[in-house]
Design a protein around this motif. Structure first.
Motif, mmCIF file in Angstrom:
data_model
loop_
_atom_site.group_PDB
_atom_site.id
_atom_site.type_symbol
_atom_site.label_atom_id
_atom_site.label_comp_id
_atom_site.label_asym_id
_atom_site.label_seq_id
_atom_site.Cartn_x
_atom_site.Cartn_y
_atom_site.Cartn_z
ATOM 1 N N LEU A 122 77.068 80.063 65.628
ATOM 2 C CA LEU A 122 77.564 80.449 66.943
ATOM 3 C C LEU A 122 78.105 79.228 67.677
ATOM 4 C CD1 LEU A 122 77.716 82.848 68.996
ATOM 5 C CD2 LEU A 122 75.523 82.015 69.898
ATOM 6 N N THR A 123 79.291 79.376 68.291
ATOM 7 C CA THR A 123 79.894 78.238 68.987
ATOM 8 C C THR A 123 80.865 78.698 70.069
ATOM 9 O OG1 THR A 123 81.139 76.167 68.697
ATOM 10 C CG2 THR A 123 81.776 78.018 67.314
ATOM 11 N N GLY A 124 81.076 77.801 71.020
ATOM 12 C CA GLY A 124 82.184 77.943 71.965
ATOM 13 C C GLY A 124 83.326 77.060 71.494
ATOM 14 N N TYR B 152 84.151 92.148 72.450
ATOM 15 C CA TYR B 152 82.992 91.901 73.298
ATOM 16 C C TYR B 152 83.241 90.755 74.282
ATOM 17 C CZ TYR B 152 81.098 94.814 69.631
ATOM 18 O OH TYR B 152 80.900 95.841 68.741
ATOM 19 N N ILE B 153 83.871 89.685 73.826
ATOM 20 C CA ILE B 153 84.194 88.600 74.765
ATOM 21 C C ILE B 153 85.225 89.071 75.782
ATOM 22 C CG2 ILE B 153 85.873 87.568 73.170
ATOM 23 C CD1 ILE B 153 83.759 85.720 75.802
ATOM 24 N N ALA B 154 86.180 89.918 75.350
ATOM 25 C CA ALA B 154 87.160 90.467 76.295
ATOM 26 C C ALA B 154 86.471 91.321 77.353
ATOM 27 C CB ALA B 154 88.208 91.270 75.545
ATOM 28 N N ARG B 155 85.505 92.106 76.922
ATOM 29 C CA ARG B 155 84.751 92.934 77.870
ATOM 30 C C ARG B 155 84.048 92.064 78.905
ATOM 31 N NH1 ARG B 155 79.486 95.152 75.297
ATOM 32 N NH2 ARG B 155 79.085 92.909 75.538
ATOM 33 N N ASN B 156 83.471 90.953 78.465
ATOM 34 C CA ASN B 156 82.761 90.074 79.396
ATOM 35 C C ASN B 156 83.718 89.357 80.341
ATOM 36 O OD1 ASN B 156 80.421 90.875 78.163
ATOM 37 N ND2 ASN B 156 80.194 89.044 76.905
ATOM 38 N N PRO C 226 82.151 83.757 78.435
ATOM 39 C CA PRO C 226 83.467 83.193 78.762
ATOM 40 C C PRO C 226 83.417 81.722 79.168
ATOM 41 C CG PRO C 226 83.211 85.348 79.771
ATOM 42 C CD PRO C 226 81.869 84.978 79.220
ATOM 43 N N TRP C 227 82.287 81.250 79.708
ATOM 44 C CA TRP C 227 82.195 79.873 80.182
ATOM 45 C C TRP C 227 81.978 78.881 79.030
ATOM 46 C CZ3 TRP C 227 84.328 80.735 84.442
ATOM 47 C CH2 TRP C 227 83.978 81.814 85.235
ATOM 48 N N ASP C 228 81.816 79.381 77.822
ATOM 49 C CA ASP C 228 81.675 78.497 76.655
ATOM 50 C C ASP C 228 83.026 78.090 76.071
ATOM 51 O OD1 ASP C 228 78.917 78.452 76.748
ATOM 52 O OD2 ASP C 228 78.673 80.186 75.421
ATOM 53 N N TYR C 229 84.119 78.521 76.713
ATOM 54 C CA TYR C 229 85.449 78.234 76.169
ATOM 55 C C TYR C 229 86.240 77.325 77.105
ATOM 56 C CZ TYR C 229 84.508 81.978 72.870
ATOM 57 O OH TYR C 229 83.949 82.738 71.880
ATOM 58 N N ASP C 230 87.034 76.444 76.496
ATOM 59 C CA ASP C 230 87.962 75.598 77.240
ATOM 60 C C ASP C 230 89.327 76.277 77.293
ATOM 61 O OD1 ASP C 230 85.916 73.722 77.323
ATOM 62 O OD2 ASP C 230 86.630 72.682 75.517
ATOM 63 N N ARG C 231 90.129 75.826 78.258
ATOM 64 C CA ARG C 231 91.500 76.329 78.350
ATOM 65 C C ARG C 231 92.462 75.164 78.503
ATOM 66 N NH1 ARG C 231 93.841 81.335 82.073
ATOM 67 N NH2 ARG C 231 96.042 81.072 81.503
ATOM 68 N N LYS C 232 93.387 75.063 77.551
ATOM 69 C CA LYS C 232 94.488 74.086 77.620
ATOM 70 C C LYS C 232 95.759 74.874 77.344
ATOM 71 C CE LYS C 232 93.933 69.945 76.060
ATOM 72 N NZ LYS C 232 93.706 68.759 75.174
ATOM 73 N N ASP D 217 95.350 96.579 83.363
ATOM 74 C CA ASP D 217 93.896 96.708 83.331
ATOM 75 C C ASP D 217 93.259 95.887 82.218
ATOM 76 O OD1 ASP D 217 91.731 97.779 84.738
ATOM 77 O OD2 ASP D 217 91.373 99.288 83.196
ATOM 78 N N ARG D 218 93.882 94.735 81.907
ATOM 79 C CA ARG D 218 93.295 93.839 80.915
ATOM 80 C C ARG D 218 93.644 92.399 81.262
ATOM 81 N NH1 ARG D 218 97.320 96.700 77.615
ATOM 82 N NH2 ARG D 218 99.029 95.319 76.986
ATOM 83 N N PRO D 219 92.804 91.443 80.856
ATOM 84 C CA PRO D 219 93.086 90.035 81.156
ATOM 85 C C PRO D 219 94.362 89.576 80.455
ATOM 86 C CG PRO D 219 90.805 90.340 80.451
ATOM 87 C CD PRO D 219 91.523 91.619 80.170
ATOM 88 N N GLU D 220 95.041 88.598 81.050
ATOM 89 C CA GLU D 220 96.228 88.029 80.430
ATOM 90 C C GLU D 220 95.864 87.407 79.076
ATOM 91 O OE1 GLU D 220 99.706 87.927 82.180
ATOM 92 O OE2 GLU D 220 98.411 89.662 82.503
ATOM 93 N N ALA D 221 96.835 87.372 78.182
ATOM 94 C CA ALA D 221 96.579 86.888 76.821
ATOM 95 C C ALA D 221 96.040 85.466 76.807
ATOM 96 C CB ALA D 221 97.855 86.983 75.983
ATOM 97 N N GLU D 222 96.528 84.605 77.719
ATOM 98 C CA GLU D 222 96.105 83.201 77.747
ATOM 99 C C GLU D 222 94.656 83.036 78.219
ATOM 100 O OE1 GLU D 222 100.520 83.497 78.610
ATOM 101 O OE2 GLU D 222 98.680 84.468 79.310
ATOM 102 N N CYS D 223 94.143 84.035 78.891
ATOM 103 C CA CYS D 223 92.784 83.966 79.436
ATOM 104 C C CYS D 223 91.735 84.318 78.381
ATOM 105 C CB CYS D 223 92.668 84.914 80.626
ATOM 106 S SG CYS D 223 91.086 84.892 81.486
ATOM 107 N N ARG D 224 92.143 85.071 77.375
ATOM 108 C CA ARG D 224 91.223 85.501 76.314
ATOM 109 C C ARG D 224 91.261 84.506 75.157
ATOM 110 N NH1 ARG D 224 94.212 90.116 74.767
ATOM 111 N NH2 ARG D 224 95.524 90.280 76.620
ATOM 112 N N PRO D 225 90.141 84.178 74.541
ATOM 113 C CA PRO D 225 90.151 83.173 73.474
ATOM 114 C C PRO D 225 90.915 83.633 72.225
ATOM 115 C CG PRO D 225 87.921 83.512 74.310
ATOM 116 C CD PRO D 225 88.766 84.600 74.884
#
Length: 487
Positions: free
Chosen positions: A66-68, A126-130, A92-98, A147-155
């Motif tokens: 298991l990892t972020g 499941y991560i998308a749901r969170n 979601p807080w286990d992921y970085d965004r660049k 009704d869904r997060p932008e593509a860049e926001c999801r890992p």
């Protein structure tokens, strides 16, 4: 031995045995395989250590890790033995965004790789749901369109930017919450014998190659709910070029192979061969220049497509006002496509949009613009089988009403973008220098439309065309066209 011979021998061994770097077991760094312990810091420490000590492989054995977000460094390989699963965190807080959010990052690195017969599992739905939950709570700011997060926001699973000498072989990439893997402005990328199994959420492009140079995609299987193999150009000053796609199988609820959805720069010298496409909602092959960029020097050969909504779609558009695309020197040969009467991806998760149904089956399309003609297109030995049965009550456009077909320069490029078309087999508009040799079109049931329609086409040669249809009408109709020859 002379110094010269010694140097030559040393260089030989360096070139033949470049992978003598050390292997490091994941357990050495306190990385646990229980599927519960969050290993992000331990894995990152291991990568940094191997990078600082001359490079090598970080080897994961059987287990769930298991990892972020982790950041791959130069001269480091992540090697997943069979039975090893790198599992994305559900927090979601286990992921970085660049620019993008990702499980595995690499920026400005060289000699990096992901190898082995293991699995990278993003746990996408499941991560998308969170993430959705965090948006509703106001903790994550997002446009939340549709009704869904932008593509860049999801890992995504892999995002490599400005890297050189990249290798991904053997692994399975599964269940991304967004695009599966992105290679952005990279050089010398080799993807071989990988499996993409990602139908977990929206926008699950199988492979995205963005403004890269010298890329090979070989011997791979892609099953994704969005475009299977997708080339993009995000930078008006960059070119996606010298790309080879060979010996791959693709299934998609969008397009099999597509490039140009984002076409701000260009695409040049692309070779696609021996590809199978099945159960795919949109086109087997789509090429588009719709954002001011260009598509040139493309060879597509030996493509078989079964139960696929459309065979070929070539398009110049103008989504940015005043910036028209350019497309020339396109060669498609030895293709066999079966287009069904029913929805090709029915029953898959995240099917293609039902709002496009019902409609008459669209023909293969080559569509430029009145002041931006597609030029020098060759179709050779192409067979397309259609179901026929077109219904004029949906929205009939007759041969005396061709000017009613909309241009739609600002539309997203898909074969259904013109609504009903007056041809059932091949529709060509705003094109010059078209060569068609050995085209075979068949229509199982009677269709009110003509097989081939040319509109504003200049210089078209048809040789050895065979059209099997239930009626005896002329198979081709030309309008506002010149230099059309049938042999």
């Amino acid at each position: 031995m002379s110094l010269k011979k010694y140097v030559i021998l040393l260089l030989f061994f360096i070139s033949v045995f470049p992978a003598m770097a050390k292997d490091y077991r994941a357990s050495l760094f306190g990385i646990y395989s229980d599927g519960v312990t969050l290993n992000t810091r331990s894995i990152q420490y291991a990568i940094d250590y191997i990078h600082a000590n001359g490079g090598g492989r970080l080897v994961f054995f059987v287990g769930r890790y298991l990892t972020g977000s982790i950041h791959l460094k130069s001269n480091v390989t992540l090697h997943l033995e069979e039975g090893a699963v790198l599992v994305g965190s559900l927090n979601p807080w286990d992921y970085d965004r660049k620019v993008w959010t990702s499980l595995i990052f690499a920026h400005d690195q060289q000699q990096i790789a992901i190898t082995g017969k293991g699995i990278i599992d993003g746990q996408g739905r499941y991560i998308a749901r969170n993430i959705v939950d965090m948006i509703h709570k106001g903790l994550i700011k997002d446009a939340f369109r549709f009704d869904r997060p932008e593509a860049e926001c999801r890992p995504v699973l892999v995002y490599f930017k400005s890297c050189e000498n990249v290798k991904v072989t053997g692994v399975t990439l599964r269940n991304s919450s967004s695009w599966v893997q992105i290679y952005d402005q990279c050089r010398k990328v080799g993807l071989d014998s990988i499996v993409v199994d990602s139908k977990a959420y929206w926008n699950n492009d199988g492979i995205d190659i963005v403004d890269c140079d010298d890329v090979t995609i070989t011997n791979s299987f892609i099953d994704s709910d969005d475009d299977g193999i997708c080339l993009k150009s995000h930078d008006a000053g960059k070119v996606c070029q010298n790309i080879v796609v060979r010996n791959c199988t693709v299934r998609s609820s969008a397009n099999g192979i597509k490039f140009g959805t984002a076409s701000y720069g260009g695409f040049s010298n692309v070779k696609i061969s021996n590809v199978k496409v099945y159960d795919t909602y949109r086109s087997a092959v789509t090429l588009a220049a719709v954002d001011g960029g260009f598509v040139e020097n493309v060879w597509v050969d030996s493509v078989q497509a079964f139960n696929t909504g459309n065979a070929i779609f070539l398009r110049i558009g103008e989504r940015i006002k005043g910036k028209k695309g350019r497309m020339e020197n396109i060669h498609l040969s030895n293709m066999y496509v079966e287009v069904p009467a029913t929805k090709p991806d029915a029953g898959y998760e995240y099917e293609g949009p039902t709002e496009d149904m019902p409609r008459n089956i669209s023909p293969a399309g080559i569509t430029g613009m009145p002041d931006a003609l597609i030029s020098n297109v060759t179709l050779k030995n192409i067979e397309i089988r259609y179901p026929g049965g077109g219904n004029p009550m949906f929205a009939k456009v007759g041969l005396d009403e061709l000017d009613k077909v909309p241009e739609n320069p600002e539309f997203y490029p898909e074969f259904s973008m013109f609504d009903e078309l007056p041809a059932w087999g091949l529709y060509v508009r705003h094109v010059k220098d078209l060569k068609v040799e050995g085209l075979v079109l068949s229509c199982e049931k009677k269709d009110y439309r003509t097989a081939v329609v040319l509109d504003d086409v200049h210089g078209a040669a048809f040789t050895g065309t065979k059209v099997a249809k239930p009626d005896k009408r002329e198979w081709i109709y030309s309008y506002k066209s010149t230099g059309v020859v049938k042999k």
